[in-house]
Design an enzyme around this catalytic site. Structure first.
Site, mmCIF file in Angstrom:
data_model
loop_
_atom_site.group_PDB
_atom_site.id
_atom_site.type_symbol
_atom_site.label_atom_id
_atom_site.label_comp_id
_atom_site.label_asym_id
_atom_site.label_seq_id
_atom_site.Cartn_x
_atom_site.Cartn_y
_atom_site.Cartn_z
ATOM 1 C CE1 TYR A 1 -3.614 2.619 0.929
ATOM 2 C CE2 TYR A 1 -2.077 3.165 2.636
ATOM 3 C CZ TYR A 1 -3.348 3.762 1.799
ATOM 4 O OH TYR A 1 -3.966 4.579 2.149
ATOM 5 C CE LYS B 1 -3.033 6.510 -1.957
ATOM 6 N NZ LYS B 1 -4.230 6.352 -2.740
#
Length: 279
Positions: A142, A146
């Site tokens: 993740y 991002k």
């Protein structure tokens, strides 16, 4: 309004129209887990309008178990980063043509990232020789995705944003936004990190304790970046933090060489998939 679920999109559209009956909102079928869907959505939008003033790349998944999309990419990396990159790329001609006939600041791009780009990204920021990160945890994957959102915004700003001198037609203002720690389904579905029964307890508890903020605040910084007159030309390229403030991203996110390397890597990977079009 781009969404993979038409029923959920229409529910949101109806809710908005109850508050503003004059709002003109259309559903755009867009599944970011499919590059084919992204291309189709871009073509659909281009067929319906000759001008585009703003694009908010805000969809995302977080902390989900490892999985590959049908396109062969790790699900978080494609959904959060790659497909947003592709959508922006395909819509750039429309954004640029609009910026050429409007005032500086009338055309903007917002990439919704997360403070997780700093907390969870792997050593090196982007692991090009192991982009899937299968052996790492879901939050590391993740964090990499991002970070990709911030680096994408930085490189867009460098290429298409304001240059030194007076404002002029053709420039696009770009920013990356950390929306805050918001109580949404995103926090309830990170089952790759925490079992679902535990999440069902922790997420509401986080809201009660003030760790997670109310949903209505989740869009404030994006709205500031995409539409506010308080967002200035000098803010293009910035990292926005809760709520509507200029913040400082991670050291990796400030590395122009890494931003360019990721851009070039992305172009090569999407060229292999045959989805870049003529641009």
């Amino acid at each position: 309004m781009g969404a993979r679920s038409e029923s959920k999109a229409l529910e949101a559209i109806n809710e908005i129209k109850q508050k503003d009956p004059d709002a003109e909102i259309e559903f755009l079928n867009l599944d970011l887990s499919s590059l084919v869907s992204v291309v189709a959505a871009a073509r659909d939008l281009q067929s319906k309008t000759t001008m585009l003033h703003g694009l908010i790349n805000n969809a995302g998944i977080m902390g989900v178990p490892f999985a590959l999309t049908a396109d062969g990419f790790e699900s978080q990396f494609q959904t959060n980063y790659l497909s947003h990159w592709l959508l922006t790329h395909l819509l750039l001609p429309l954004l640029i043509s609009t910026s050429n006939v409007t005032h500086p600041g009338d055309v903007r791009i917002v990439n919704v990232t997360s403070g997780g780009h700093n907390t969870f990204a792997p050593d090196g920021g982007i692991v090009f020789d192991d982009i899937q990160l299968q052996s790492k945890g879901p939050m590391v994957r993740y964090g990499q995705s991002k970070l990709g959102n911030v680096l994408h915004a930085k490189e867009l700003h460098r290429r298409f944003g304001p240059k030194d001198g007076d404002p002029k037609a053709g420039e696009i203002w770009v920013t990356a936004v950390h929306p805050g720690n918001i109580y949404t389904n995103l926090t309830k579905q990170a089952t790759g990190s925490i079992p679902r029964p535990v999440l069902q307890i922790l997420a509401p508890l986080g809201r009660c304790l003030g760790i997670l903020d109310e949903q209505a605040k989740g869009g404030l910084s994006s709205l500031f970046a995409i539409a506010s007159t308080d967002f200035k030309r000098s803010d293009s390229g910035a990292y926005i933090v809760p709520y509507a403030k200029i913040g400082t991203p991670s050291a990796y996110a400030q590395d122009p060489a890494l931003a360019l390397k990721l851009w070039d890597w992305t172009v090569l990977e999407l060229e292999k998939k045959g989805v870049l079009g003529d641009k």
